[in-house]
Write a protein that holds these residues in place. Sequence first.
Motif, PDB file in Angstrom:
ATOM      1  N   LEU A   1     -45.906   5.769 -57.121  1.00  0.00           N
ATOM      2  CA  LEU A   1     -45.518   5.634 -55.652  1.00  0.00           C
ATOM      3  C   LEU A   1     -43.952   5.300 -55.739  1.00  0.00           C
ATOM      4  N   GLU A   2     -43.076   6.252 -55.122  1.00  0.00           N
ATOM      5  CA  GLU A   2     -41.760   5.933 -55.255  1.00  0.00           C
ATOM      6  C   GLU A   2     -41.023   5.372 -54.088  1.00  0.00           C
ATOM      7  N   PHE A   3     -40.113   4.325 -54.114  1.00  0.00           N
ATOM      8  CA  PHE A   3     -39.433   3.478 -53.102  1.00  0.00           C
ATOM      9  C   PHE A   3     -38.133   3.713 -53.148  1.00  0.00           C
ATOM     10  N   SER A   4     -37.453   3.529 -51.857  1.00  0.00           N
ATOM     11  CA  SER A   4     -35.877   3.455 -51.965  1.00  0.00           C
ATOM     12  C   SER A   4     -35.294   2.104 -52.111  1.00  0.00           C
ATOM     13  N   THR A   5     -36.110   0.956 -51.702  1.00  0.00           N
ATOM     14  CA  THR A   5     -35.648  -0.418 -51.753  1.00  0.00           C
ATOM     15  C   THR A   5     -36.544  -1.168 -52.639  1.00  0.00           C
ATOM     16  N   GLN A   6     -36.252  -2.243 -52.994  1.00  0.00           N
ATOM     17  CA  GLN A   6     -37.116  -3.067 -53.818  1.00  0.00           C
ATOM     18  C   GLN A   6     -37.889  -3.964 -52.825  1.00  0.00           C
ATOM     19  N   GLU A   7     -37.436  -4.321 -51.479  1.00  0.00           N
ATOM     20  CA  GLU A   7     -38.548  -4.771 -50.634  1.00  0.00           C
ATOM     21  C   GLU A   7     -39.495  -3.917 -50.212  1.00  0.00           C
ATOM     22  N   ASP A   8     -39.274  -2.617 -50.205  1.00  0.00           N
ATOM     23  CA  ASP A   8     -40.755  -1.756 -49.719  1.00  0.00           C
ATOM     24  C   ASP A   8     -41.696  -1.785 -51.344  1.00  0.00           C
ATOM     25  N   LEU A   9     -41.010  -1.935 -52.453  1.00  0.00           N
ATOM     26  CA  LEU A   9     -42.053  -1.929 -53.419  1.00  0.00           C
ATOM     27  C   LEU A   9     -42.750  -3.234 -53.414  1.00  0.00           C
ATOM     28  N   ILE A  10     -42.053  -4.284 -53.259  1.00  0.00           N
ATOM     29  CA  ILE A  10     -42.778  -5.593 -53.176  1.00  0.00           C
ATOM     30  C   ILE A  10     -43.736  -5.649 -52.042  1.00  0.00           C
ATOM     31  N   ASN A  11     -43.378  -5.116 -50.825  1.00  0.00           N
ATOM     32  CA  ASN A  11     -44.456  -5.112 -49.873  1.00  0.00           C
ATOM     33  C   ASN A  11     -45.727  -4.568 -50.103  1.00  0.00           C
ATOM     34  N   THR A  12     -45.597  -3.170 -50.628  1.00  0.00           N
ATOM     35  CA  THR A  12     -46.659  -2.211 -51.166  1.00  0.00           C
ATOM     36  C   THR A  12     -47.397  -3.010 -52.441  1.00  0.00           C
ATOM     37  N   MET A  13     -46.657  -3.648 -53.133  1.00  0.00           N
ATOM     38  CA  MET A  13     -47.455  -4.356 -54.292  1.00  0.00           C
ATOM     39  C   MET A  13     -48.474  -5.554 -53.504  1.00  0.00           C
ATOM     40  N   GLN A  14     -47.956  -6.134 -52.565  1.00  0.00           N
ATOM     41  CA  GLN A  14     -48.743  -7.249 -51.805  1.00  0.00           C
ATOM     42  C   GLN A  14     -49.849  -6.665 -51.200  1.00  0.00           C
ATOM     43  N   GLU A  15     -49.611  -5.392 -50.530  1.00  0.00           N
ATOM     44  CA  GLU A  15     -50.769  -4.881 -49.931  1.00  0.00           C
ATOM     45  C   GLU A  15     -51.882  -4.487 -51.097  1.00  0.00           C
ATOM     46  N   VAL A  16     -51.471  -4.012 -52.159  1.00  0.00           N
ATOM     47  CA  VAL A  16     -52.454  -3.466 -53.219  1.00  0.00           C
ATOM     48  C   VAL A  16     -53.289  -4.672 -53.557  1.00  0.00           C
ATOM     49  N   ALA A  17     -52.322  -5.713 -53.750  1.00  0.00           N
ATOM     50  CA  ALA A  17     -52.885  -6.861 -54.412  1.00  0.00           C
ATOM     51  C   ALA A  17     -54.161  -7.642 -53.666  1.00  0.00           C
ATOM     52  N   GLN A  18     -54.035  -7.266 -52.234  1.00  0.00           N
ATOM     53  CA  GLN A  18     -55.177  -7.877 -51.415  1.00  0.00           C
ATOM     54  C   GLN A  18     -56.432  -7.436 -51.637  1.00  0.00           C
ATOM     55  N   PHE A  19     -56.294  -6.108 -52.360  1.00  0.00           N
ATOM     56  CA  PHE A  19     -57.838  -5.256 -52.700  1.00  0.00           C
ATOM     57  C   PHE A  19     -58.405  -6.066 -53.575  1.00  0.00           C
ATOM     58  N   PHE A  20     -57.623  -6.576 -54.642  1.00  0.00           N
ATOM     59  CA  PHE A  20     -58.171  -7.223 -55.623  1.00  0.00           C
ATOM     60  C   PHE A  20     -58.371  -8.710 -55.533  1.00  0.00           C
ATOM     61  N   GLN A  21     -58.277  -9.410 -54.248  1.00  0.00           N
ATOM     62  CA  GLN A  21     -58.546 -10.801 -53.872  1.00  0.00           C
ATOM     63  C   GLN A  21     -59.721 -10.936 -53.094  1.00  0.00           C
ATOM     64  N   LYS A  22     -60.362  -9.863 -52.852  1.00  0.00           N
ATOM     65  CA  LYS A  22     -61.558  -9.811 -52.018  1.00  0.00           C
ATOM     66  C   LYS A  22     -62.972 -10.051 -53.141  1.00  0.00           C
TER      67      LYS A  22
END
Length: 90
Positions: free
Chosen positions: A69-90
């Motif tokens: 997945l490509e992002f134009s900002t580091q903030e967008d990347l970090i936000n998406t990484m946090q979303e994906v991480a939630q899948f692994f915390q369940k």
Amino acid sequence: MIYRYNDKEISLENLTRLYGAVVIDMQGEVAEMSLEWYELYGDKVKLLNYVLVFDYTPPGENVRDKKVLEFSTQEDLINTMQEVAQFFQK
């Protein structure tokens, strides 16, 4: 588990690695580098974009099996990484 981003569906099953990185242009050579590398040497290269790499490549394999997945900002990347991480915390 499936992660949905915009119009893409990305399987989270069988992931061997999940990581954020940058794609840079260094004197005409395009390469994927770590976020840490970019923090140290980013002033010497041209940033093309930030990426989140879903790598399914089994250990020892030479042919890469990955989705990006490509992002134009580091903030967008970090936000998406946090979303994906939630899948692994369940």
